[in-house]
Design an enzyme around this catalytic site. Structure first.
Site, PDB file in Angstrom:
ATOM      1  N   GLY A  15       0.821  -1.213   0.000  1.00 33.27           N
ATOM      2  CA  GLY A  15       0.000   0.000   0.000  1.00 33.27           C
ATOM      3  C   GLY A  15       0.851   1.258   0.000  1.00 33.27           C
ATOM      4  O   GLY A  15       2.083   1.208   0.088  1.00 33.27           O
ATOM      5  N   CYS A 149      -3.846  10.484  10.726  1.00 37.64           N
ATOM      6  CA  CYS A 149      -2.997  11.456  10.016  1.00 37.64           C
ATOM      7  C   CYS A 149      -3.367  12.901  10.341  1.00 37.64           C
ATOM      8  O   CYS A 149      -2.479  13.747  10.529  1.00 37.64           O
ATOM      9  CB  CYS A 149      -3.050  11.214   8.514  1.00 37.64           C
ATOM     10  SG  CYS A 149      -4.707  10.932   7.845  1.00 37.64           S
ATOM     11  N   HIS A 241      -2.918  17.514   4.528  1.00 38.64           N
ATOM     12  CA  HIS A 241      -4.185  17.808   5.194  1.00 38.64           C
ATOM     13  C   HIS A 241      -4.096  19.182   5.854  1.00 38.64           C
ATOM     14  O   HIS A 241      -3.177  19.454   6.637  1.00 38.64           O
ATOM     15  CB  HIS A 241      -4.478  16.771   6.279  1.00 38.64           C
ATOM     16  CG  HIS A 241      -4.835  15.405   5.762  1.00 38.64           C
ATOM     17  ND1 HIS A 241      -5.021  15.122   4.427  1.00 38.64           N
ATOM     18  CD2 HIS A 241      -5.046  14.228   6.432  1.00 38.64           C
ATOM     19  CE1 HIS A 241      -5.334  13.847   4.293  1.00 38.64           C
ATOM     20  NE2 HIS A 241      -5.352  13.288   5.492  1.00 38.64           N
TER      21      HIS A 241
END
Length: 348
Positions: A15, A149, A241
């Protein structure tokens, strides 16, 4: 394999977060990649064949030739595992590795709120690693986790402000596409659009910081007493983010006070020589239009959170904006930094 380096396995190596861990271990001065695991579909073939490599840098040659192993402790040549597993798989698999004597440092959400498992942001709550020693006495191994995160970005951004005390905070996130993994969000859903819901994200942001800022007791971690209210949105940005925060403090402050706290904040880990630890994990920007994902997400190789737009609201709250690279500091880099901290404290 170098005799002086600690051998590391990466669980869920195919991933996006697993790939970043594999890349980070390629030239690491303390650690060496010794095994990669994947799903039943990937097991038994070379990593280079199994992985759809998404990073700009080339796949490390030693990793490309490794045979992907099943995600089980048998036959893994390591005593430490960095986990990039999906949460449903991690729940069972990480416990199996712990019972086999491994130290598992995990990016998965499965065990973050387990009272036996420390939830670590190294600059904030390194003392919570005491829980890992307690696990070893019971299971033979240990699981240590990093936060979500966005929660990592929130916690680091809040760290310089602890001197003011926190009563409550409200946060609205604008979260990048890479946070959804690969293949992630369908292009027809996100193009020319903002998605005002991300499953599970608001709950993580409202709970995990309380554990990070909590106090370690004989019974485990006692959560911090402030409240967090979160709204999470997915936006068409690749990485980074953005968090818009409004904080109610216990003590009065001026805008100059807050700017000074951010500017003066340095890592408490400085004396440990951790390879991934930035000297300044929080970077303050003066410009009115910063931070921005495209300009600021790679600060300190993606390991620093950038803050800006500090101002006092008419209600007396502190309002500011923070940016975290979600797959680096918010995921793989944060996981690796925990492993470095544990090695420096002789906990591996």
């Amino acid at each position: 394999m170098s005799a002086s380096k600690k051998k590391m396995a990466v669980l869920g190596a195919t991933g996006v977060v697993g790939q970043r861990l594999v890349a980070a271990l390629a030239d690491h001065p303390w650690f060496e990649l010794s095994a990669v695991t994947g799903s039943e579909r990937s097991a038994g073939v070379s990593y280079g064949q199994a992985v759809k490599w998404m990073l700009k840098e080339k796949i490390p040659e030693n990793a490309a030739s490794m045979i992907v192993q099943a995600t089980a402790p048998d036959g893994i040549e390591a005593s430490v595992a960095l986990s990039a597993l999906d949460a449903p798989v991690a729940m069972k698999a990480e416990r199996a590795f712990r019972s086999a004597g491994f130290t598992v440092v995990s990016n998965a959400s499965a065990h973050r709120l387990d009272p036996e498992v420390p939830l670590i942001v190294p600059e904030i709550n390194a003392g919570h690693l005491e829980l890992a020693a307690r696990q070893r006495s019971r299971y033979g191994g240990a699981i240590v986790t990093n936060p979500n995160c966005s929660a990592i970005g929130l916690c680091l951004a809040m760290a310089p402000l602890r001197a003011l005390g926190v009563r409550s905070l409200r946060v609205t996130t604008l979260q990048a596409l890479s946070g959804a993994g690969y293949p992630g969000v369908a292009s027809l859903d996100v193009a020319d659009n903002v998605l005002p819901y991300i499953a599970g994200e608001e709950e993580k942001l409202e709970s995990e910081p309380l554990k990070v800022f909590g106090d370690i007791k004989s019974s485990g971690v006692v959560n911090a007493r402030f409240t967090v209210s979160a709204q999470c949105n997915r936006v068409a940005v690749m990485d980074g983010h953005l968090l818009c925060l409004s904080v109610e403090t216990e003590r009065p402050f001026s805008e100059a006070d807050c700017s000074a706290l951010f500017r003066s904040y340095v890592s408490p880990l400085g004396g440990l020589g951790l390879p991934a630890a930035p000297e300044r994990p929080v970077i303050f920007r003066e410009e009115a239009d910063r931070p921005q994902p495209r300009l600021d997400r790679d600060a300190c190789s993606g390991m620093a959170v950038t803050v800006g737009r500090t101002r006092k609201t008419p209600a007396g709250d502190l309002r500011f904006v923070a940016l975290v690279h979600n797959t680096v500091r918010g995921a793989a880099g944060g996981t690796l930094l925990i492993a470095e901290l544990m090695r420096a404290k002789r906990l591996l």
